[in-house]
Motif scaffolding. Structure first.
Motif, PDB file in Angstrom:
ATOM      1  N   PHE A 128       0.775  -1.234  -0.178  1.00 45.93           N
ATOM      2  CA  PHE A 128      -0.088   0.164   0.119  1.00 45.93           C
ATOM      3  C   PHE A 128       0.796   1.364  -0.039  1.00 45.93           C
ATOM      4  O   PHE A 128       2.006   1.200   0.374  1.00 45.93           O
ATOM      5  CB  PHE A 128      -0.821  -0.019   1.262  1.00 45.93           C
ATOM      6  CG  PHE A 128      -1.650   1.042   1.317  1.00 45.93           C
ATOM      7  CD1 PHE A 128      -3.181   1.092   0.894  1.00 45.93           C
ATOM      8  CD2 PHE A 128      -1.460   2.241   1.976  1.00 45.93           C
ATOM      9  CE1 PHE A 128      -3.827   2.091   1.102  1.00 45.93           C
ATOM     10  CE2 PHE A 128      -2.145   3.185   2.126  1.00 45.93           C
ATOM     11  CZ  PHE A 128      -3.438   3.362   1.636  1.00 45.93           C
ATOM     12  N   SER A 129       0.378   2.398  -0.631  1.00 44.90           N
ATOM     13  CA  SER A 129       1.051   3.627  -0.459  1.00 44.90           C
ATOM     14  C   SER A 129       0.049   4.936  -0.385  1.00 44.90           C
ATOM     15  O   SER A 129      -1.208   4.556  -0.758  1.00 44.90           O
ATOM     16  CB  SER A 129       2.197   3.883  -1.492  1.00 44.90           C
ATOM     17  OG  SER A 129       1.442   4.175  -2.672  1.00 44.90           O
ATOM     18  N   TYR A 130       0.347   6.038   0.238  1.00 42.08           N
ATOM     19  CA  TYR A 130      -0.356   6.980   0.158  1.00 42.08           C
ATOM     20  C   TYR A 130      -0.012   8.301  -0.935  1.00 42.08           C
ATOM     21  O   TYR A 130      -0.633   9.272  -1.151  1.00 42.08           O
ATOM     22  CB  TYR A 130      -0.145   7.929   1.530  1.00 42.08           C
ATOM     23  CG  TYR A 130      -0.890   7.130   2.533  1.00 42.08           C
ATOM     24  CD1 TYR A 130      -2.299   6.838   2.881  1.00 42.08           C
ATOM     25  CD2 TYR A 130       0.114   6.370   3.557  1.00 42.08           C
ATOM     26  CE1 TYR A 130      -2.632   6.137   4.063  1.00 42.08           C
ATOM     27  CE2 TYR A 130      -0.521   5.591   4.362  1.00 42.08           C
ATOM     28  CZ  TYR A 130      -1.801   5.569   4.814  1.00 42.08           C
ATOM     29  OH  TYR A 130      -2.394   4.876   5.960  1.00 42.08           O
ATOM     30  N   THR A 131       0.962   7.877  -1.753  1.00 40.17           N
ATOM     31  CA  THR A 131       1.672   8.849  -2.471  1.00 40.17           C
ATOM     32  C   THR A 131       0.787   9.483  -3.459  1.00 40.17           C
ATOM     33  O   THR A 131       0.101   8.721  -4.272  1.00 40.17           O
ATOM     34  CB  THR A 131       2.917   8.135  -3.258  1.00 40.17           C
ATOM     35  OG1 THR A 131       3.645   7.275  -2.477  1.00 40.17           O
ATOM     36  CG2 THR A 131       3.771   8.976  -4.074  1.00 40.17           C
ATOM     37  N   ARG A 132       0.919  10.871  -3.525  1.00 39.01           N
ATOM     38  CA  ARG A 132      -0.016  11.723  -4.505  1.00 39.01           C
ATOM     39  C   ARG A 132       0.652  11.210  -6.003  1.00 39.01           C
ATOM     40  O   ARG A 132       1.710  10.986  -6.102  1.00 39.01           O
ATOM     41  CB  ARG A 132       0.142  13.064  -4.347  1.00 39.01           C
ATOM     42  CG  ARG A 132      -0.916  13.451  -3.246  1.00 39.01           C
ATOM     43  CD  ARG A 132      -0.497  14.971  -2.737  1.00 39.01           C
ATOM     44  NE  ARG A 132      -0.570  15.999  -4.028  1.00 39.01           N
ATOM     45  CZ  ARG A 132      -1.700  16.426  -4.477  1.00 39.01           C
ATOM     46  NH1 ARG A 132      -2.363  17.010  -3.616  1.00 39.01           N
ATOM     47  NH2 ARG A 132      -1.560  17.321  -5.733  1.00 39.01           N
ATOM     48  N   ALA A 182       3.738  12.743  -7.278  1.00 40.50           N
ATOM     49  CA  ALA A 182       4.905  12.317  -6.745  1.00 40.50           C
ATOM     50  C   ALA A 182       5.201  10.847  -7.154  1.00 40.50           C
ATOM     51  O   ALA A 182       6.411  10.467  -6.430  1.00 40.50           O
ATOM     52  CB  ALA A 182       4.946  12.639  -5.327  1.00 40.50           C
ATOM     53  N   CYS A 183       4.393  10.142  -7.668  1.00 40.50           N
ATOM     54  CA  CYS A 183       4.716   8.805  -7.980  1.00 40.50           C
ATOM     55  C   CYS A 183       5.945   8.276  -8.818  1.00 40.50           C
ATOM     56  O   CYS A 183       5.621   8.845  -9.987  1.00 40.50           O
ATOM     57  CB  CYS A 183       3.535   8.205  -8.327  1.00 40.50           C
ATOM     58  SG  CYS A 183       3.457   6.337  -8.502  1.00 40.50           S
ATOM     59  N   THR A 184       6.808   7.601  -8.273  1.00 41.47           N
ATOM     60  CA  THR A 184       7.885   7.374  -9.263  1.00 41.47           C
ATOM     61  C   THR A 184       7.315   6.064 -10.111  1.00 41.47           C
ATOM     62  O   THR A 184       6.459   5.204  -9.720  1.00 41.47           O
ATOM     63  CB  THR A 184       9.225   6.968  -8.654  1.00 41.47           C
ATOM     64  OG1 THR A 184       8.558   5.843  -7.484  1.00 41.47           O
ATOM     65  CG2 THR A 184       9.374   8.177  -7.400  1.00 41.47           C
ATOM     66  N   GLU A 185       7.971   5.770 -11.278  1.00 38.88           N
ATOM     67  CA  GLU A 185       7.972   4.843 -12.139  1.00 38.88           C
ATOM     68  C   GLU A 185       8.335   3.361 -11.188  1.00 38.88           C
ATOM     69  O   GLU A 185       7.467   2.269 -11.458  1.00 38.88           O
ATOM     70  CB  GLU A 185       9.053   4.684 -13.399  1.00 38.88           C
ATOM     71  CG  GLU A 185       8.626   3.801 -14.380  1.00 38.88           C
ATOM     72  CD  GLU A 185       9.662   3.732 -15.626  1.00 38.88           C
ATOM     73  OE1 GLU A 185      10.111   5.062 -15.844  1.00 38.88           O
ATOM     74  OE2 GLU A 185       9.575   2.966 -16.259  1.00 38.88           O
ATOM     75  N   ALA A 186       9.459   3.396 -10.425  1.00 40.66           N
ATOM     76  CA  ALA A 186       9.519   2.277  -9.632  1.00 40.66           C
ATOM     77  C   ALA A 186       8.521   1.851  -8.541  1.00 40.66           C
ATOM     78  O   ALA A 186       8.068   0.846  -8.413  1.00 40.66           O
ATOM     79  CB  ALA A 186      11.022   2.465  -8.903  1.00 40.66           C
ATOM     80  N   GLU A 187       7.721   2.938  -7.853  1.00 44.77           N
ATOM     81  CA  GLU A 187       6.578   2.654  -7.110  1.00 44.77           C
ATOM     82  C   GLU A 187       5.480   2.160  -7.684  1.00 44.77           C
ATOM     83  O   GLU A 187       4.812   0.897  -7.432  1.00 44.77           O
ATOM     84  CB  GLU A 187       6.190   4.005  -6.292  1.00 44.77           C
ATOM     85  CG  GLU A 187       4.931   3.430  -5.326  1.00 44.77           C
ATOM     86  CD  GLU A 187       4.438   4.728  -4.624  1.00 44.77           C
ATOM     87  OE1 GLU A 187       5.436   5.628  -4.327  1.00 44.77           O
ATOM     88  OE2 GLU A 187       3.321   4.596  -4.114  1.00 44.77           O
ATOM     89  N   ALA A 244      -2.678   6.222  -6.443  1.00 45.66           N
ATOM     90  CA  ALA A 244      -3.221   5.937  -7.801  1.00 45.66           C
ATOM     91  C   ALA A 244      -2.778   4.453  -7.878  1.00 45.66           C
ATOM     92  O   ALA A 244      -3.588   3.791  -8.485  1.00 45.66           O
ATOM     93  CB  ALA A 244      -2.921   6.952  -8.771  1.00 45.66           C
ATOM     94  N   PRO A 245      -1.431   4.302  -7.907  1.00 42.91           N
ATOM     95  CA  PRO A 245      -1.112   3.004  -8.359  1.00 42.91           C
ATOM     96  C   PRO A 245      -1.760   1.822  -7.306  1.00 42.91           C
ATOM     97  O   PRO A 245      -2.233   0.892  -7.847  1.00 42.91           O
ATOM     98  CB  PRO A 245       0.523   2.853  -8.257  1.00 42.91           C
ATOM     99  CG  PRO A 245       0.869   3.908  -7.228  1.00 42.91           C
ATOM    100  CD  PRO A 245      -0.362   5.022  -7.503  1.00 42.91           C
ATOM    101  N   TYR A 246      -1.905   2.028  -6.087  1.00 37.73           N
ATOM    102  CA  TYR A 246      -2.715   0.949  -5.385  1.00 37.73           C
ATOM    103  C   TYR A 246      -4.090   1.002  -5.539  1.00 37.73           C
ATOM    104  O   TYR A 246      -4.623  -0.123  -6.032  1.00 37.73           O
ATOM    105  CB  TYR A 246      -2.694   1.615  -3.820  1.00 37.73           C
ATOM    106  CG  TYR A 246      -3.556   0.613  -2.847  1.00 37.73           C
ATOM    107  CD1 TYR A 246      -2.849  -0.658  -2.586  1.00 37.73           C
ATOM    108  CD2 TYR A 246      -4.816   0.795  -2.792  1.00 37.73           C
ATOM    109  CE1 TYR A 246      -3.543  -1.574  -1.596  1.00 37.73           C
ATOM    110  CE2 TYR A 246      -5.624  -0.212  -1.858  1.00 37.73           C
ATOM    111  CZ  TYR A 246      -4.921  -1.234  -1.429  1.00 37.73           C
ATOM    112  OH  TYR A 246      -5.617  -2.110  -0.503  1.00 37.73           O
TER     113      TYR A 246
END
Ligand SMILES: NC(=O)c1ccc[n+]([C@@H]2O[C@H](COP(=O)([O-])OP(=O)(O)OC[C@H]3O[C@@H](n4cnc5c(N)ncnc54)[C@H](O)[C@@H]3O)[C@@H](O)[C@H]2O)c1
Length: 243
Positions: free
Chosen positions: A93-97, A100-105, A153-155
């Protein structure tokens, strides 16, 4: 007992919902395999399962790695000789906006949360087809339905993918007597959600879920009681979202 003599793989079974699911299954007579990256938590869950009189195998597995997954399934078959239930529960899980989300995440989230259920489902399906029975239950999420209230968003996108993968699998596997469904929890009190803001005022039932309440719904879909349900997503969210 509703799962007497059955063999269940619960990925991420050392965590909150996973462990609760393992215990619910073990109380109903199932033997359990726990593929995990967190071996200490998995061994703690295993001790509770064996105390209930069931067998449990912990297998160090990264669900995002196809070789690791196929090895785990082979070890399960070598130990127990059958696979009745797969719960695709492992997740990150993550909260990243999004800005700010990296390709790796993005890649790791998709690999664990979406590719993992694909790899595990594919690895068990030949066995379940040969048995002409099986249950696959995937952990989706409210986040995958609404784009995330607090989740990244990725989650959220990975969980939307899981709930769609559920339908794709259900279409193909139905003729073999295999059902495939998703659970969409809202907020459950686990390690994953421990830093969530308080959202209880948005939940009609007025509280977050205990992990055991998510496990109860998973048990329903895994048991004979859920035999005519497939391709569905079951909301277990206290009413925070009503379809
Ligand atoms: N807790 C919630 O509010 C909530 C809400 C909606 C959906 N979910 C979903 O429910 C599932 C279980 O979540 P939880 O709340 O119990 O979280 P948790 O963090 O307590 O447990 C997740 C478990 O997955 C394991 N795991 C992580 N990456 C793995 C990998 N690559 N291979 C194998 N195991 C791995 C972890 O070690 C951990 O034990 C997840 O899929 C999560 O996205 C949880």
């Amino acid at each position: 007992m509703r799962l007497d003599g059955q063999v269940a793989i619960v990925t991420g079974g050392g965590g909150g919902i996973g462990k609760a699911t393992c215990l619910a299954f073990a109380k109903e007579g199932a033997d359990i395999v726990i593929p995990e990256v967190n071996l200490a938590n998995a061994e703690a869950a295993s001790a509770e399962i064996t105390a209930l009189g069931r067998q449990c195998r912990v297998i160090e597995t990264d669900v995002a790695d196809g070789n690791s997954v196929r090895q785990m399934v082979q070890e399960t078959l070598d130990t127990f000789g059958r696979i009745d239930i797969l719960v695709n529960n492992a997740g990150i899980f993550s909260y990243t906006r999004i800005d700010a989300c990296t390709e790796a995440e993005w890649d790791r989230m998709m690999a664990v949360n979406l590719k993992g259920p694909f790899l595990c489902s594919q690895a068990v399906m030949e066995t379940m087809k040969a048995q002409r029975s099986g249950r696959i239950i995937n952990l989706g999420s409210l986040a995958g339905q609404v784009g995330g209230l607090v989740a990244s968003a990725p989650y959220s996108a990975s969980k939307a993918g899981v709930m769609c993968l559920t339908k794709s699998l259900a279409r193909v596997l139905g003729e073999y007597g295999i059902t495939v469904n998703s659970i969409a929890p809202g907020v459950a009190a686990t390690e994953m959600a421990k830093n969530h803001p308080d959202m209880t005022d948005q939940i009609p039932l007025g509280r977050v879920a205990d992990a055991s309440e998510i496990a109860s719904a998973i048990l329903f879909l895994a048991s004979e009681d859920g035999r005519y349900v497939t391709g569905a997503t079951l909301d277990v969210n206290g009413g925070i979202r009503m379809a």
